[in-house]
Scaffold this motif. Structure first.
Motif, PDB file in Angstrom:
ATOM      1  N   ASP A 355      28.140  10.273 -18.759  1.00  0.00           N
ATOM      2  CA  ASP A 355      27.197   9.171 -18.962  1.00  0.00           C
ATOM      3  C   ASP A 355      25.699   9.511 -18.798  1.00  0.00           C
ATOM      4  N   PHE A 356      25.383  10.569 -18.085  1.00  0.00           N
ATOM      5  CA  PHE A 356      24.228  11.115 -17.460  1.00  0.00           C
ATOM      6  C   PHE A 356      24.149  12.524 -17.792  1.00  0.00           C
ATOM      7  N   VAL A 357      24.281  12.796 -19.174  1.00  0.00           N
ATOM      8  CA  VAL A 357      23.875  14.338 -19.497  1.00  0.00           C
ATOM      9  C   VAL A 357      22.806  14.257 -20.086  1.00  0.00           C
ATOM     10  N   VAL A 358      21.731  15.265 -19.623  1.00  0.00           N
ATOM     11  CA  VAL A 358      20.407  15.401 -20.236  1.00  0.00           C
ATOM     12  C   VAL A 358      20.229  16.763 -20.360  1.00  0.00           C
ATOM     13  N   SER A 359      19.099  17.136 -21.444  1.00  0.00           N
ATOM     14  CA  SER A 359      18.717  18.379 -21.645  1.00  0.00           C
ATOM     15  C   SER A 359      17.248  18.877 -21.294  1.00  0.00           C
ATOM     16  N   PHE A 360      17.272  19.921 -20.689  1.00  0.00           N
ATOM     17  CA  PHE A 360      15.807  20.517 -20.230  1.00  0.00           C
ATOM     18  C   PHE A 360      15.899  21.881 -20.436  1.00  0.00           C
ATOM     19  N   LEU A 361      14.736  22.175 -21.024  1.00  0.00           N
ATOM     20  CA  LEU A 361      14.375  23.657 -21.206  1.00  0.00           C
ATOM     21  C   LEU A 361      15.580  24.164 -22.066  1.00  0.00           C
ATOM     22  N   GLY A 362      16.162  23.644 -22.918  1.00  0.00           N
ATOM     23  CA  GLY A 362      17.198  23.994 -23.899  1.00  0.00           C
ATOM     24  C   GLY A 362      18.817  24.223 -23.325  1.00  0.00           C
ATOM     25  N   LYS A 363      18.947  23.529 -21.960  1.00  0.00           N
ATOM     26  CA  LYS A 363      20.098  23.389 -21.127  1.00  0.00           C
ATOM     27  C   LYS A 363      20.559  22.294 -20.971  1.00  0.00           C
ATOM     28  N   MET A 364      22.060  21.971 -20.787  1.00  0.00           N
ATOM     29  CA  MET A 364      22.319  20.715 -20.470  1.00  0.00           C
ATOM     30  C   MET A 364      22.819  20.745 -18.900  1.00  0.00           C
ATOM     31  N   TYR A 365      22.498  19.464 -18.578  1.00  0.00           N
ATOM     32  CA  TYR A 365      22.803  19.071 -16.786  1.00  0.00           C
ATOM     33  C   TYR A 365      23.459  17.719 -16.997  1.00  0.00           C
ATOM     34  N   CYS A 366      24.436  17.771 -16.027  1.00  0.00           N
ATOM     35  CA  CYS A 366      25.247  16.788 -15.697  1.00  0.00           C
ATOM     36  C   CYS A 366      24.974  16.063 -14.520  1.00  0.00           C
ATOM     37  N   LEU A 367      24.499  14.911 -14.505  1.00  0.00           N
ATOM     38  CA  LEU A 367      24.219  14.217 -13.197  1.00  0.00           C
ATOM     39  C   LEU A 367      25.205  13.164 -12.760  1.00  0.00           C
ATOM     40  N   SER A 368      25.509  12.974 -11.745  1.00  0.00           N
ATOM     41  CA  SER A 368      26.813  12.272 -10.964  1.00  0.00           C
ATOM     42  C   SER A 368      26.293  10.747 -10.976  1.00  0.00           C
ATOM     43  N   SER A 369      25.163  10.225 -10.994  1.00  0.00           N
ATOM     44  CA  SER A 369      24.967   8.693 -11.135  1.00  0.00           C
ATOM     45  C   SER A 369      23.460   8.338 -11.500  1.00  0.00           C
ATOM     46  N   GLU A 370      23.262   7.197 -11.678  1.00  0.00           N
ATOM     47  CA  GLU A 370      22.215   6.576 -12.201  1.00  0.00           C
ATOM     48  C   GLU A 370      20.901   7.030 -11.334  1.00  0.00           C
ATOM     49  N   GLU A 371      21.093   6.935 -10.224  1.00  0.00           N
ATOM     50  CA  GLU A 371      20.063   7.337  -9.181  1.00  0.00           C
ATOM     51  C   GLU A 371      19.575   8.685  -9.060  1.00  0.00           C
ATOM     52  N   LYS A 372      20.830   9.619  -9.194  1.00  0.00           N
ATOM     53  CA  LYS A 372      20.419  11.102  -9.434  1.00  0.00           C
ATOM     54  C   LYS A 372      19.743  11.258 -10.671  1.00  0.00           C
ATOM     55  N   LEU A 373      20.144  10.599 -11.744  1.00  0.00           N
ATOM     56  CA  LEU A 373      19.465  10.816 -12.817  1.00  0.00           C
ATOM     57  C   LEU A 373      18.107  10.798 -12.913  1.00  0.00           C
TER      58      LEU A 373
END
Length: 733
Positions: A355-373
């Motif tokens: 539920d908290f996957v974002v893209s940054f500089l062409g790469k995907m990052y998975c965050l663990s919670s809304e606060e970490k996102l």
């Protein structure tokens, strides 16, 4: 060849490495803007357009105040109370909020654009002080934009502004004045006629323009009666503000712009439309080869749902094609895979959520919670810059003695910049110290309780004695009253006057009583002296008169052999820790406290272990800014079920458990290590055992020899006896 090898000092490096490019961008400074110009020249309008295009943070008084009000902070509550009461917000508070915003993590990633420093207000700081603050910022302005406009044109434009009374929208003179709109239309038509030859479709364009003109005039007619002029837009007020700006600020700003790199100084004509000014700025920024701030894109829509149990490969395969910035350009996975980079920065390993996957500089990052996102979106740079995030070392190592677990733990701790935590050296002594403290506290509490018990016991005894004395006095009073009733006053007087040879009178309930006469009073009568006799009689008469006024003064005393009156004081002695009874109770408590333990010792072990982990983490963080956590390696921890349950409850479970064992050749390798480590001791025991076995064998052989000799001797005696019997038998025959 030798000379070529010597000249080649550096190894081959790929200057187009993607990792190096990403690292350089993360270490780079974001582009920051400062917009200067006279009041009302259009600084805020241009800043708003640049903010949307360049994705930087707009730092203004209104925005920071709205942010504080929305966050319901203490400062926001203060600002709200001031606004409700109709008071103005202090200039010093506004400047402090703006400076705090300029130092925030969000600004350190996206950059900023500022238009209100320096300000015309001199209440909190002078203009020179505000410019010094602007120069000393950690993120200094890279681009300075100066909007120039003649005073007359600026005063005419600002004084022609009107505000809608309902919406608050500001209209310029070109938007609300019918005469200006009509003249603009005429100029446009003349320009078209002079610059163009009649072509097909020109009549249709004129018709469309006419319809647009009519619609605009209708709109103006609708809003014209709702437009008002603000006091600050009066011509005289505008002229005064412009004059104040030129006197207090302009000369300082000219010095700042003169010291700035002219390549990054953009000067604009304030008479041009805002859109044209914006296009000029963007073209100049493109020529300067400046890069916008990298934004983060969430790769999942609100209506889509992903399962947390989804495989990592499948997860990235699904997200790789979400919200592509270009055709056939798929998002790549980061080097940390599904692990949350924010948690890694904090020294913890937690998998990210779909539920908290974002893209940054062409790469995907998975965050663990809304606060970490939220933390990652504000500024992802600290979470991705080296030396972090690296997986922290959180390892428990188990194994038999000499299995190499201590050596392996030291190597792991050295590699990950962590620390080895020897359970027997760091945790057990603290537990023993806590246990000793508990014993001391228990003994102190027992001492205090014993003192209270002994004091209460003595008070009880004193109260019992006082009650006994009170009862004795009541009994004496009852007996005296009874005696008075049984022996009237006349009888007692006659008994006193009569020279009776009997000294004691038996009374029921009494053992004996003494008359009032003493031997000293009887002595004068016996001596026969008349003077003494008369004096004695006079004293006796006076004494009899006194006895008649008091019923309880007839007799001197009564003796009760079965009752004794205590002469103790009303207070008890002081009870201290050296009192014999207290010492006896303390000795019993000490005997009981020798085996004292915590009610839940394994939870205490886990608590101490958590404290040690926190100390290790704090020491690692204090080494230098951005230092890796390093982690810890626990050695010699006992394998007890209750202890592990307490560790799990505390949430300090390791990421990796290593158990070393030797299963080949029945543990021959470990046995050899044990032998060579303790070779002298083992050899001495082997020799001692062999000597014992040899002595035992000799003893057994000696016993066997003796048994054999005994058997042979017995057999010989039996043979001789048989021979003798045979001889006798033959002699008889």
């Amino acid at each position: 060849m030798i000379s070529q090898e010597k000249t080649e000092e550096l190894p081959f490096a790929d200057i187009f490495s993607e990792d190096e490019t990403e690292k350089n961008f993360l270490l780079s400074k974001p582009v920051c803007f400062a917009v200067f110009g006279k009041p009302g020249v259009g600084k805020s309008t241009l800043a708003h357009q640049i903010t949307q295009a360049w994705r930087c943070i707009r730092v203004e008084a209104l925005s920071v105040l709205e942010e504080q009000l929305a966050a319901t902070t203490e400062i926001g509550a203060t600002v709200q109370s001031l606004l409700i009461s109709g008071q103005s917000i202090p200039e010093e508070l506004i400047i402090n909020l703006m400076l705090e915003k300029l130092k925030s993590t969000e600004v350190s990633h996206f950059g900023y654009i500022i238009t209100e420093l320096p300000s015309l207000s001199q209440d909190a700081m002078t203009t020179l002080q505000q410019i010094e603050i602007l120069k000393n910022l950690n993120l200094k302005p890279d681009i300075i934009i100066n909007i120039k406009c003649p005073d007359y044109d600026l005063c005419q434009r600002v004084s022609g502004q009107r505000q809608h009374s309902n919406t608050g929208y500001i209209y310029t003179r070109e938007q609300w004045d019918p005469e200006v709109i009509e003249s603009r239309r005429k100029r446009k038509k003349e320009a078209i006629k002079e610059g163009k030859i009649e072509e097909e479709g020109e009549e249709e364009e004129e018709q469309e323009e006419e319809e647009a003109f009519l619609a605009e005039m209708q709109m103006v007619a609708e809003i014209l009666h709702l437009l008002v002029q603000r006091p600050e837009d009066y011509l005289e007020n505008v002229e005064n503000i412009v004059k104040l700006y030129k006197e207090t600020i302009l000369r300082f700003l000219e010095k700042v712009m003169a010291e700035h790199n002219p390549q990054y100084l953009i000067e604009l004509d304030g008479n041009k439309p805002p859109d044209e000014l914006f296009m000029i700025v963007m073209d100049r920024l493109k020529c300067l080869n400046l890069r916008r701030a990298a934004i983060l894109t969430k790769l999942q829509g609100a209506e889509e749902e992903m399962n947390d149990s989804m495989d990592t490969e499948e997860l990235f395969r699904n997200f790789a094609s979400y919200k592509l910035i270009a055709p056939r350009y798929r998002w790549q996975r980061s080097r940390w895979g599904r692990l949350c980079p924010v948690n890694l920065k904090q020294g913890n390993i937690y998998p990210g959520s779909p539920d908290f996957v974002v893209s940054f500089l062409g790469k995907m990052y998975c965050l663990s919670s809304e606060e970490k996102l939220k933390t990652f979106c504000l500024n992802p740079r600290p979470c991705l810059l080296p030396p972090m995030p690296t997986p922290p070392c959180k390892v428990f190592i188990f194994g038999p003695e000499l299995s190499g677990k201590t050596t392996l733990g030291n190597l792991l701790a050295e590699h990950y910049k962590g620390k080895v935590i020897d359970f027997a050296q760091l945790v057990q002594p603290r537990f023993d110290e806590a246990r000793e403290t508990l014993m001391k506290n228990t003994i102190a509490e027992a001492t205090e309780a014993a003192i209270q018990v002994v004091r209460g016991k003595l008070l009880t005894e004193l109260q019992a004695k006082n009650q006994a004395q009170t009862a004795l006095k009541e009994t004496e009073g009852q007996y005296e009253k009874k005696e008075s009733e049984e022996f009237p006053m006349e009888t007692r007087k006659s008994l006193g006057d009569t020279q009776s040879s009997t000294d004691d009178v038996k009374v029921p309930g009494f053992q004996r009583y003494n008359l009032l006469e003493d031997t000293e009073e009887e002595a004068p009568a016996k001596s026969g002296s008349s003077h003494h006799v008369q004096a004695a009689k006079a004293a006796k008469v006076d004494k009899d008169d006194k006895e008649e006024t008091s019923e309880t003064s007839t007799f001197r005393s009564y003796e009760y052999p079965s009752l004794t009156v205590s002469s103790d004081k009303d207070s008890i002695e002081e009870v201290t820790a050296s009192h014999p009874e207290v010492l006896a109770m303390i000795e019993e408590t000490i005997k009981m406290a020798q085996d004292i333990n915590f009610e839940q010792p394994y939870e205490k072990y886990a608590e101490i272990l958590q404290e040690v982990f926190n100390e290790v983490k704090k020491n690692n963080e204090d080494r230098f800014s951005g230092a890796p956590n390093g982690g810890w390696v626990v050695d010699n921890c006992p394998i007890i079920k209750e202890l592990w349950m307490a560790i799990i409850e505390k949430g300090i479970t390791p990421d990796l458990i290593i158990y070393l064992s030797d299963t080949e050749n029945n543990g021959k390798c470990l046995l050899n290590r044990l032998y060579f480590k303790n070779k002298p001791e083992i050899d001495s025991k082997i020799i001692e055992r062999m000597l014992d076995e040899l002595q035992k064998k000799k003893k057994e052989e000696e016993e066997a020899r003796k048994a054999t000799e005994e058997a042979l001797k017995l057999e010989e005696e039996n043979r001789k006896r048989m021979e003798a019997m045979n001889v006798k038998r033959k002699g008889k025959h």
